[in-house]
Design an enzyme around this catalytic site. Structure first.
Site, PDB file in Angstrom:
ATOM      1  N   SER A 194      64.799 -39.637  -1.875  1.00  0.00           N
ATOM      2  CA  SER A 194      65.287 -38.355  -1.377  1.00  0.00           C
ATOM      3  C   SER A 194      64.650 -37.233  -2.176  1.00  0.00           C
ATOM      4  CB  SER A 194      66.808 -38.275  -1.512  1.00  0.00           C
ATOM      5  OG  SER A 194      67.188 -37.944  -2.828  1.00  0.00           O
ATOM      6  N   ASP A 195      64.531 -36.075  -1.571  1.00  0.00           N
ATOM      7  CA  ASP A 195      64.259 -34.884  -2.369  1.00  0.00           C
ATOM      8  C   ASP A 195      65.534 -34.579  -3.148  1.00  0.00           C
ATOM      9  OD1 ASP A 195      63.055 -32.674  -3.484  1.00  0.00           O
ATOM     10  OD2 ASP A 195      62.287 -31.909  -1.586  1.00  0.00           O
ATOM     11  N   TYR A 196      65.410 -33.792  -4.199  1.00  0.00           N
ATOM     12  CA  TYR A 196      66.580 -33.523  -5.034  1.00  0.00           C
ATOM     13  C   TYR A 196      67.714 -32.940  -4.191  1.00  0.00           C
ATOM     14  CZ  TYR A 196      64.258 -34.336  -9.563  1.00  0.00           C
ATOM     15  OH  TYR A 196      63.631 -34.905 -10.641  1.00  0.00           O
TER      16      TYR A 196
END
Length: 787
Positions: free
Chosen positions: A321-323
């Site tokens: 995931s992106d942050y």
């Protein structure tokens, strides 16, 4: 006959029994677990390890930890305090293991300290968790390892201006070596988004607007990060292609805005760099994007993350995931209402690891127990992540040498490479009357003026490399004590410091700037020539990651009364040269019309001032080319060059021609293109041809030229762009030298998706165009027969 005493007989009997005991013990007691055996295939090791793991241990491998106190504020939630590992807290927080740790460089002072910390954590994990699964440490590496003292190379958009894949391979080989030496095994780069709206603050992170250019540079970067494969050795790291996908032209130009495009457009343009990353670069990690496509956020887009990425392209790596991307399914997109629902949706859609720390994914443990989530889905995600750890050699040797980390970080060799990259990145936009290069012997007083003159600007995703050369310092170093170098700030772009991380931004105060300009005029009047350092800074175009942290633009004009400063400088009637530094194109209409010489540098990295001075005084001949179109105004957006024939009719109040076209870049040399040939000039849909062109340096100085090949399908069943880049090569030519440059053209370069969404090359005529930019081209034709 020799007799033995009873005691000796007892001892002999005991020894015999001890020798025989292993024959009667269970055989597995002395076996090394398969996952610990480096001689076995990785898939066998992965399967063995997953079979031994508890549900809690599996989910622990699907989450990360971010020890940055700004985000993990309570000491009880951190196992690193003041750069030191705290085993008592780790015993609670990491009892089941840990998948990844984000950016250990943020909690350490330098390379030696980071190496020691990662070693300590790996040792603890090996000795204090049941299965001894190592941690995967990741770092940001957009244009160098974003860490204290790490070498800072030119920003991504500047690296793209080199049009030099071999150089990018070198840059990211060096970056990987620095990161791995400190204990990191993954870099969250490269960015493969297409920058098709310069209002978007993350434009600086990209390789420009063109899918072909981004693909070639992206593959080169990935191969630099990862090495020759198939494993990732101790000098390389796992690369992460991001942000998947359609992230670079958000609605309104604002970060994370929707990307509402047809599947044809997405496949023909946005997905091309990622497809190349998977199929050619063999990238091991992909990061999902924040945005939505057709109403479906990427972190919940199974068609994108599974059907296309895994099944269609064959990606077998780990998808992160992106942050906070999983939680944004709740907070930003509102497609689910709970952490449990967000975790299940992201997992079912193909996300393997939640970053940067545990938020939604820990709920998967209870959801499996309740029967809402299958353990098979957990096993799939865990296997993907563990495979990456095996590929990186973590199970066999997770430790690094702190002394070597200190030695290689920002080494003389890497400083030299950073300087070379800066030299190649600089673009000459205008040179009226051949004002450049400057003859240093003719100017006894040089005024270096402007808001970007005295400071070193590195752009976003940077740290403190421990060294840096500003334009002002670079010029002083170049001309020496025999020339007086005068300085005035002239104006401020922002009253606040150019801090990329800070939320607060205060734009330059017009009244204060008027006073600053008046002071600059006094300085400039004493000089023989004026070098104006203008553009933007790290606060005026950046990642807008929250409502309180803005970074996108609704206007592309220069901020901070910089045009007023330029007018005042021109009014002195001294020669004026502008050197631009910024992260995204500005609509510099006044400068383009009135200033005789303009250089584009974007952000040039820690050695940028030296490279700038070399170009200004002719020690280096600029050869960079624009990887993105420069518009005259936001009213021309979108302005990427490969638009459809119907896209650009004239405006009532202006034309549609950009200020500077894609691929633009002048030189102190001049070049002539001739003898353009296609061999053969006719082929079938599956055939291959070669394009050749002769390029001659018609000047008296050596220079670099980037030869660019464009095509146009003249008549097609589906509308096609007016031109598309399909080849480029940066070459060096001595004065008077001629080189013949060749490009292959075949199905891959000529095909498109027809009305039935099948990739085809249709019979007909292609226009073949070659030149030094996307406008000034010589042409010939290629005929495609029906068989």
């Amino acid at each position: 006959m020799k007799f033995f005493s009873p005691a000796r007989i007892a001892i002999a009997t005991l020894l015999a029994l001890l020798i025989c005991v292993p024959l009667y013990w269970p055989s597995h007691a002395q076996e090394v677990p398969a996952y610990r055996n480096p001689k076995l295939p990785i898939e066998q090791r992965v399967a063995d390890l997953v079979s031994r793991m508890t549900l809690e241990e599996k989910v622990a491998q699907m989450i990360g930890a971010w020890e940055n106190p700004a985000f993990m504020k309570t000491p009880e939630s951190r196992f690193v305090e003041n750069g030191a590992f705290v085993p008592e807290r780790a015993a609670v927080l990491l009892k089941d293991g840990l998948g990844q740790m984000s950016r250990p460089s943020e909690v350490t002072a330098g390379p030696r300290e980071e190496a020691e910390l990662t070693n300590t954590i790996q040792k603890w994990m090996k000795e204090n968790t049941r299965l001894g699964i190592p941690v995967l440490f990741h770092e940001e590496c957009l244009h160098g390892h974003v860490a204290p003292k790490g070498t800072s190379y030119p920003q991504a958009i500047a690296l793209a201006s080199t049009w030099d894949p071999e150089l990018l391979h070198e840059v990211f080989t060096a970056t990987a070596a620095e990161a791995r030496a400190r204990g990191a095994e993954e870099c969250l780069a490269p960015v493969l988004d297409l920058a098709r709206d310069p209002r978007w603050g993350r434009t600086e992170e990209t390789y420009g607007e063109d899918p072909y250019l981004v693909s070639r540079l992206g593959v080169a970067a990935i191969q630099g990060f990862q090495g020759d494969g198939p494993g990732i050795d101790k000098s390389h790291v796992l690369a992460t292609a991001k942000h998947f996908a359609v992230h670079g032209q958000p609605e309104g130009g604002t970060n994370v805005g929707p990307a509402n495009y047809s599947e044809r457009t997405i496949r023909e343009y946005w997905l091309k760099p990622f497809e190349a990353a998977v199929k050619e670069g063999h990238v091991q990690t992909v990061m999902a994007s924040y945005n939505e496509v057709d109403g479906i956020p990427s972190h919940s887009n199974r068609h994108l993350l599974v059907d296309i990425l895994r099944y269609e392209w064959g990606f077998r790596g780990v998808l992160v995931s992106d942050y906070f991307g999983v939680m944004e399914l709740i907070r930003v997109h509102h497609v689910v209402g709970t952490k449990e629902a967000a975790a299940k949706l992201a997992l079912d859609s193909g996300v393997d690891v939640e970053l940067p720390f545990p938020d939604a994914f820990p709920s998967l443990i209870e959801q499996v127990k309740q029967g809402n989530v299958s353990e098979a889905a957990i096993d799939r995600a865990v296997a993907n992540h563990l495979r990456a750890k095996f590929l990186a050699g973590l199970f066999d040797d997770p430790f690094v040498d702190p002394a070597y980390a200190e030695k290689i970080t920002n080494s003389p060799e890497h400083q030299k490479l950073s300087l070379q990259a800066a030299r190649e990145a600089i673009i000459l936009l205008k040179n009226q009357g051949n004002l450049l290069p400057l003859d240093a012997s003719k100017y006894k007083r040089i005024a270096v003026i402007g808001p970007n003159a005295a400071d070193v600007h590195l752009g976003g995703y940077s740290n403190k490399p421990g060294r840096g050369v500003s334009i002002l310092q670079g010029i002083k170093n170049r001309v020496g004590a025999g020339t007086e170098v005068l300085y005035a700030e002239g104006t401020k772009i922002t009253e606040t410091l150019a801090d990329w991380d800070a939320d607060k931004v205060v734009l330059g105060d017009p009244d204060l700037n008027a006073k600053r300009i008046a002071e600059a005029v006094k300085v400039a009047q004493k000089a023989d020539v004026i070098i104006l350092a203008l553009g933007g800074n790290e606060q005026t175009s950046r990642e807008a990651w929250a409502p309180e942290h803005k970074g996108d633009r609704q206007d592309l004009n220069l901020i901070g009364n910089q045009d007023d400063l330029a007018k005042a400088m021109l009014a002195t009637h001294k020669p004026v040269i502008v050197f631009l530094q910024h992260g995204s194109p500005n609509s510099i209409n006044y400068l383009a019309e009135n200033v005789p010489a303009i250089l584009e540098g974007w952000y040039l990295g820690q050695e940028g001032g030296t490279a700038a001075a070399e170009v200004l005084f002719g020690d280096t001949n600029p050869g960079g080319k624009l990887p993105i179109t420069v518009p005259k105004s936001v009213g021309q957006l979108p302005d990427y060059y490969y638009q459809k024939p119907s896209a650009k009719r004239e405006y009532l109040d202006g034309d549609t021609k950009p200020l500077y076209p894609f691929g633009w870049g002048l030189s102190y040399a001049t070049y002539k293109y001739e003898n353009l040939k296609v061999t053969p000039d006719s082929t079938g849909p599956e055939g291959k041809v070669h394009v050749s062109v002769s390029v001659t340096n018609t000047s008296k100085v050596r220079g670099d030229e980037t030869v660019q090949l464009y095509i146009r399908d003249e008549i097609s069943s589906v509308t096609r762009p007016i031109k598309e880049l399909r080849g480029f090569r940066r070459i060096s030519l001595d004065a008077g030298q001629t080189k013949t440059v060749e490009f292959p053209l075949g199905f891959e370069e000529l095909s498109f998706l027809n009305r039935d969404m099948h990739r085809v090359v249709e019979p007909g005529t292609f226009k073949i165009m070659v030149g030094g930019n996307s406008v000034d081209l010589i042409e010939t034709t290629l005929t495609i027969s029906d068989r």
